[in-house]
Scaffold this motif. Sequence first.
Motif, mmCIF file in Angstrom:
data_model
loop_
_atom_site.group_PDB
_atom_site.id
_atom_site.type_symbol
_atom_site.label_atom_id
_atom_site.label_comp_id
_atom_site.label_asym_id
_atom_site.label_seq_id
_atom_site.Cartn_x
_atom_site.Cartn_y
_atom_site.Cartn_z
ATOM 1 N N HIS A 10 7.299 -5.140 -14.892
ATOM 2 C CA HIS A 10 6.677 -3.920 -14.386
ATOM 3 C C HIS A 10 5.290 -4.274 -13.856
ATOM 4 O O HIS A 10 4.570 -5.070 -14.467
ATOM 5 N N VAL A 12 1.917 -2.317 -11.937
ATOM 6 C CA VAL A 12 1.257 -1.120 -11.430
ATOM 7 C C VAL A 12 0.070 -1.563 -10.595
ATOM 8 O O VAL A 12 -0.749 -2.371 -11.041
ATOM 9 N N ARG A 15 -3.345 1.856 -4.672
ATOM 10 C CA ARG A 15 -3.237 1.745 -3.216
ATOM 11 C C ARG A 15 -4.305 0.799 -2.670
ATOM 12 O O ARG A 15 -5.470 0.875 -3.067
ATOM 13 N N ARG A 84 1.950 3.885 -1.410
ATOM 14 C CA ARG A 84 2.866 4.540 -2.354
ATOM 15 C C ARG A 84 4.323 4.267 -1.992
ATOM 16 O O ARG A 84 5.176 4.129 -2.864
ATOM 17 N N ASP A 86 5.681 1.672 -1.128
ATOM 18 C CA ASP A 86 6.140 0.360 -1.590
ATOM 19 C C ASP A 86 6.697 0.425 -3.004
ATOM 20 O O ASP A 86 7.303 -0.549 -3.482
ATOM 21 N N SER A 87 6.508 1.539 -3.682
ATOM 22 C CA SER A 87 7.023 1.690 -5.045
ATOM 23 C C SER A 87 8.544 1.568 -5.018
ATOM 24 O O SER A 87 9.224 2.333 -4.331
ATOM 25 N N ARG A 110 9.670 -3.871 -11.229
ATOM 26 C CA ARG A 110 9.467 -2.480 -10.816
ATOM 27 C C ARG A 110 8.003 -2.277 -10.467
ATOM 28 O O ARG A 110 7.149 -2.317 -11.341
ATOM 29 N N LEU A 111 7.770 -2.075 -9.185
ATOM 30 C CA LEU A 111 6.411 -1.884 -8.686
ATOM 31 C C LEU A 111 6.122 -0.395 -8.566
ATOM 32 O O LEU A 111 6.903 0.343 -7.957
ATOM 33 N N THR A 112 5.029 0.016 -9.147
ATOM 34 C CA THR A 112 4.570 1.394 -9.024
ATOM 35 C C THR A 112 3.184 1.365 -8.402
ATOM 36 O O THR A 112 2.278 0.698 -8.914
ATOM 37 N N VAL A 113 3.043 2.085 -7.318
ATOM 38 C CA VAL A 113 1.742 2.167 -6.644
ATOM 39 C C VAL A 113 1.148 3.553 -6.928
ATOM 40 O O VAL A 113 1.790 4.575 -6.652
ATOM 41 N N VAL A 114 -0.036 3.546 -7.512
ATOM 42 C CA VAL A 114 -0.657 4.830 -7.886
ATOM 43 C C VAL A 114 -1.861 5.119 -6.994
ATOM 44 O O VAL A 114 -2.365 4.233 -6.308
#
Lengths: 114, 112
Positions: A10, A12, A15, A84, A86-87, A110-114
């Motif tokens: 994972h 995170v 942006r 975002r 890219d998530s 799992r990439l999450t862009v906040v």
Amino acid sequence: NAGVMQNPRHLVRRRGQEARLRCSPVKGHSHVYWYRQLPEEGLKFMVYLQKENIIDESGMPKERFSAEFPKEGPSILRIQQVVRGDSAAYFCASSPQNSNYGYTFGSGTRLTVV
Amino acid sequence: RKEVEQDPGPFNVPEGATVAFNCTYSNSASQSFFWYRQDCRKEPKLLMSVYSSGNEDGRFTAQLNRASQYISLLIRDSKLSDSATYLCVVNAIIQGAQKLVFGQGTRLTINP
């Protein structure tokens, strides 16, 4: 005999930051493939690499995305200035040769862009 | 036209039922065909290859019709553990290099 290893599991990022995803293929496999899976969608091919060569990058976005598979070390998928959109889950797969065999996939990042 | 098309489902069937998935592909030069299974938030795993003569692996039967560019998967006596997304996969040959192209997947839920 470890399978395909991806890390981190994972990630995170805010942006505008950079994301680096790593993939170590099955020992002895010299062909690496990266796929992206957006939420509720299928896997989309991004890039196919052999050691020190990009064979097919037809699925890579034209900007901000790059991939490498150096002579030593893991394959790296690099996303600069993340947005975002890219998530997603990024899966790496490897095969012993570019042939008719199925691939072995890693557990994904799992990439999450906040 | 998508390279690989599947009925997205979802399929909800009772335990013990027989369920069939269909898939069509557009590249007539494709030579290798597979069904993969993907559990929620996990990586895809190879379920079985698909051969021209058709092949069976326990409760799973795969068929290939090259003339119609059509692939199928049949699951008999379905179990709760069969609940997953099933991905139809075809190899594509671009400038001499092969890569696997995935369908969107068909979601299956087996109900007790």
